[in-house]
Design a protein around this motif. Structure first.
Motif, PDB file in Angstrom:
ATOM      1  N   ARG A  61      74.807 -28.873 -29.947  1.00  0.00           N
ATOM      2  CA  ARG A  61      74.166 -27.663 -30.501  1.00  0.00           C
ATOM      3  C   ARG A  61      72.665 -27.876 -30.444  1.00  0.00           C
ATOM      4  O   ARG A  61      72.146 -28.866 -30.976  1.00  0.00           O
ATOM      5  CB  ARG A  61      74.615 -27.448 -31.953  1.00  0.00           C
ATOM      6  N   VAL A  62      71.972 -26.981 -29.768  1.00  0.00           N
ATOM      7  CA  VAL A  62      70.517 -27.090 -29.628  1.00  0.00           C
ATOM      8  C   VAL A  62      69.890 -25.925 -30.388  1.00  0.00           C
ATOM      9  O   VAL A  62      70.156 -24.757 -30.072  1.00  0.00           O
ATOM     10  CB  VAL A  62      70.079 -27.054 -28.144  1.00  0.00           C
ATOM     11  N   GLY A  63      69.079 -26.260 -31.383  1.00  0.00           N
ATOM     12  CA  GLY A  63      68.522 -25.230 -32.261  1.00  0.00           C
ATOM     13  C   GLY A  63      67.457 -24.369 -31.588  1.00  0.00           C
ATOM     14  O   GLY A  63      66.528 -24.884 -30.968  1.00  0.00           O
ATOM     15  N   HIS A  64      67.638 -23.061 -31.700  1.00  0.00           N
ATOM     16  CA  HIS A  64      66.628 -22.109 -31.235  1.00  0.00           C
ATOM     17  C   HIS A  64      66.483 -21.024 -32.300  1.00  0.00           C
ATOM     18  O   HIS A  64      67.390 -20.820 -33.121  1.00  0.00           O
ATOM     19  CB  HIS A  64      67.058 -21.421 -29.924  1.00  0.00           C
ATOM     20  N   THR A  65      65.365 -20.318 -32.242  1.00  0.00           N
ATOM     21  CA  THR A  65      65.209 -19.152 -33.115  1.00  0.00           C
ATOM     22  C   THR A  65      64.723 -17.954 -32.297  1.00  0.00           C
ATOM     23  O   THR A  65      64.048 -18.111 -31.283  1.00  0.00           O
ATOM     24  CB  THR A  65      64.177 -19.402 -34.241  1.00  0.00           C
ATOM     25  N   ARG A  83      56.544  -6.295 -39.854  1.00  0.00           N
ATOM     26  CA  ARG A  83      57.797  -6.620 -40.530  1.00  0.00           C
ATOM     27  C   ARG A  83      58.553  -7.586 -39.625  1.00  0.00           C
ATOM     28  O   ARG A  83      58.871  -7.240 -38.482  1.00  0.00           O
ATOM     29  CB  ARG A  83      58.612  -5.350 -40.753  1.00  0.00           C
ATOM     30  N   VAL A  84      58.814  -8.774 -40.125  1.00  0.00           N
ATOM     31  CA  VAL A  84      59.352  -9.833 -39.267  1.00  0.00           C
ATOM     32  C   VAL A  84      60.800 -10.139 -39.634  1.00  0.00           C
ATOM     33  O   VAL A  84      61.140 -10.284 -40.810  1.00  0.00           O
ATOM     34  CB  VAL A  84      58.485 -11.110 -39.393  1.00  0.00           C
ATOM     35  N   HIS A  85      61.648 -10.217 -38.615  1.00  0.00           N
ATOM     36  CA  HIS A  85      63.044 -10.621 -38.790  1.00  0.00           C
ATOM     37  C   HIS A  85      63.274 -11.841 -37.909  1.00  0.00           C
ATOM     38  O   HIS A  85      62.960 -11.791 -36.711  1.00  0.00           O
ATOM     39  CB  HIS A  85      64.001  -9.507 -38.358  1.00  0.00           C
ATOM     40  N   ALA A  86      63.803 -12.905 -38.498  1.00  0.00           N
ATOM     41  CA  ALA A  86      64.057 -14.118 -37.712  1.00  0.00           C
ATOM     42  C   ALA A  86      65.541 -14.459 -37.782  1.00  0.00           C
ATOM     43  O   ALA A  86      66.211 -14.135 -38.766  1.00  0.00           O
ATOM     44  CB  ALA A  86      63.223 -15.277 -38.241  1.00  0.00           C
ATOM     45  N   ALA A  87      66.054 -15.064 -36.734  1.00  0.00           N
ATOM     46  CA  ALA A  87      67.468 -15.451 -36.708  1.00  0.00           C
ATOM     47  C   ALA A  87      67.610 -16.686 -35.828  1.00  0.00           C
ATOM     48  O   ALA A  87      66.815 -16.894 -34.905  1.00  0.00           O
ATOM     49  CB  ALA A  87      68.318 -14.314 -36.152  1.00  0.00           C
ATOM     50  N   THR A  88      68.615 -17.490 -36.128  1.00  0.00           N
ATOM     51  CA  THR A  88      68.874 -18.629 -35.249  1.00  0.00           C
ATOM     52  C   THR A  88      69.587 -18.130 -33.988  1.00  0.00           C
ATOM     53  O   THR A  88      70.311 -17.127 -34.012  1.00  0.00           O
ATOM     54  CB  THR A  88      69.739 -19.701 -35.928  1.00  0.00           C
ATOM     55  N   SER A  89      69.336 -18.832 -32.898  1.00  0.00           N
ATOM     56  CA  SER A  89      69.976 -18.479 -31.616  1.00  0.00           C
ATOM     57  C   SER A  89      70.315 -19.807 -30.902  1.00  0.00           C
ATOM     58  O   SER A  89      69.828 -20.068 -29.808  1.00  0.00           O
ATOM     59  CB  SER A  89      69.054 -17.613 -30.770  1.00  0.00           C
ATOM     60  N   ASP A  90      71.147 -20.589 -31.576  1.00  0.00           N
ATOM     61  CA  ASP A  90      71.426 -21.942 -31.079  1.00  0.00           C
ATOM     62  C   ASP A  90      72.307 -21.918 -29.837  1.00  0.00           C
ATOM     63  O   ASP A  90      73.274 -21.146 -29.750  1.00  0.00           O
ATOM     64  CB  ASP A  90      72.157 -22.758 -32.156  1.00  0.00           C
ATOM     65  N   TRP A  91      71.990 -22.784 -28.903  1.00  0.00           N
ATOM     66  CA  TRP A  91      72.910 -23.064 -27.805  1.00  0.00           C
ATOM     67  C   TRP A  91      74.086 -23.874 -28.347  1.00  0.00           C
ATOM     68  O   TRP A  91      73.871 -24.871 -29.055  1.00  0.00           O
ATOM     69  CB  TRP A  91      72.242 -23.939 -26.766  1.00  0.00           C
ATOM     70  N   ILE A 148      68.769 -30.804 -32.763  1.00  0.00           N
ATOM     71  CA  ILE A 148      69.803 -31.065 -31.742  1.00  0.00           C
ATOM     72  C   ILE A 148      70.915 -31.836 -32.435  1.00  0.00           C
ATOM     73  O   ILE A 148      70.647 -32.857 -33.091  1.00  0.00           O
ATOM     74  CB  ILE A 148      69.298 -31.920 -30.549  1.00  0.00           C
ATOM     75  N   GLY A 149      72.140 -31.344 -32.322  1.00  0.00           N
ATOM     76  CA  GLY A 149      73.283 -32.035 -32.912  1.00  0.00           C
ATOM     77  C   GLY A 149      74.308 -32.350 -31.839  1.00  0.00           C
ATOM     78  O   GLY A 149      74.627 -31.471 -31.022  1.00  0.00           O
ATOM     79  N   TRP A 150      74.766 -33.596 -31.814  1.00  0.00           N
ATOM     80  CA  TRP A 150      75.744 -34.002 -30.812  1.00  0.00           C
ATOM     81  C   TRP A 150      77.063 -34.320 -31.507  1.00  0.00           C
ATOM     82  O   TRP A 150      77.084 -34.894 -32.594  1.00  0.00           O
ATOM     83  CB  TRP A 150      75.276 -35.256 -30.077  1.00  0.00           C
TER      84      TRP A 150
END
Ligand code: SAM
Length: 273
Positions: A259-263, A200-208, A151-153
């Motif tokens: 910014r709230v980190g999600h994946t 087969r795994v694909h990951a990505a960030t999905s930040d708010w 979490i970034g403010w």
């Protein structure tokens, strides 16, 4: 059962839709063919199918599962007129389900098992069981919007780190179905479990990324963070509440961005891209 209110789910839906990885959904759309049967776990009011159905082609049938019958009733109302990317019909049914009950999941003919904003509520064993069931169905899985601990403010505050640390500890301290919730570690655990199972795994960030245009969501987040942090560290409750008051005042002045980190995690059976 009102663990999550329909108000809260409505409040976050736009931020979720903005945050989700378009790249992973495009990969999924390329991998899936023909009439689709999709299962949405922890579906709530149906935000996940509202997001995905129009991005996948072909006729689709979606089964929405949740243990909250009231949320599923909202979902039926809000998902009655969905269309696929190519305009084909999308039908939606709901089933009141306890996701900890793996007996007869009934998704052996599903091409997609998906969930959004669910994984961080679950534990390691649940994720392993999920992977086993998805593998047995030879299905794809898309697990969106797992909170990952960041979490970034902006602007910063001297108490940010303490608040975030206490909140993340609270996320990991919850006990679900005889095991600790993985909280911020759930997304990485799922990616690793799917890889171990040969996907087969694909990951990505999905930040708010939330600013002054979403004051109600920001205020709700601040209240939730303070409540959880104070519950986790009662001795510091006063400092966390003071932090919440400073942050809340900044929201009123349109002077806070978060910014709230999600994946997001996409797991495709080996035969697919
Ligand atoms: C954060 S909400 C996400 C809802 C929806 N997927 C969305 O993105 O808006 C988590 C959902 O999981 C459901 N849920 C949590 N634990 C569950 C369980 N053990 N069985 C069934 N549903 C569960 C809750 O009722 C809630 O609707």
């Amino acid at each position: 059962m009102t663990e999550f209110s329909d108000d809260w789910l409505a409040l976050r839906e736009a931020a979720d839709a903005r945050a989700r990885s378009r790249e992973l959904v495009a990969r999924l759309a390329t991998a899936l063919h023909g009439p689709l049967r999709c299962v949405d776990l922890g579906a709530g009011t149906g935000a996940n199918v509202r997001y995905l159905a129009a991005r996948l082609a072909g006729p689709q049938h979606w089964e929405l599962r949740d243990h909250d019958a009231d949320l599923l009733a909202c979902a039926r109302g809000a998902c009655s007129a969905l269309h696929a990317a190519d305009g084909r019909a999308v039908t939606v049914t709901t089933a009141v389900t306890d996701l900890f009950d793996w007996a007869g999941t009934g998704w052996r003919d599903a091409q997609l098992v998906t969930a959004s904003a669910l994984l961080d509520l679950m534990g390691e064993q649940w994720i392993r069981s999920l992977v086993g069931e998805v593998a047995a169905a030879d299905a794809a899985a898309l697990l969106a919007l797992s909170y990952d601990g960041r979490i970034g403010w902006e602007p910063g505050d001297a108490a940010d780190d303490a608040l975030r640390t206490a909140f993340n500890a609270h996320q990991r301290a919850r006990w679900v179905n005889d095991e600790p919730a993985l909280g911020p570690d759930a997304g990485a655990a799922a990616a690793s479990a799917f890889r171990d199972a040969g996907f087969r795994v694909h990951a990505a960030t999905s930040d708010w990324c939330i600013g002054g245009d979403q004051p109600r969501l920001l205020q709700a987040l601040i209240a939730g963070w303070v409540e959880a942090a104070a519950e986790q560290q009662p001795d510091d409750a006063g400092a966390f509440r003071a932090w919440g008051e400073r942050r809340s005042a900044q929201v009123e002045r349109c002077a806070l961005r978060v910014r709230v980190g999600h994946t997001d995690c996409l797991a495709l059976p080996r035969r697919e891209g």
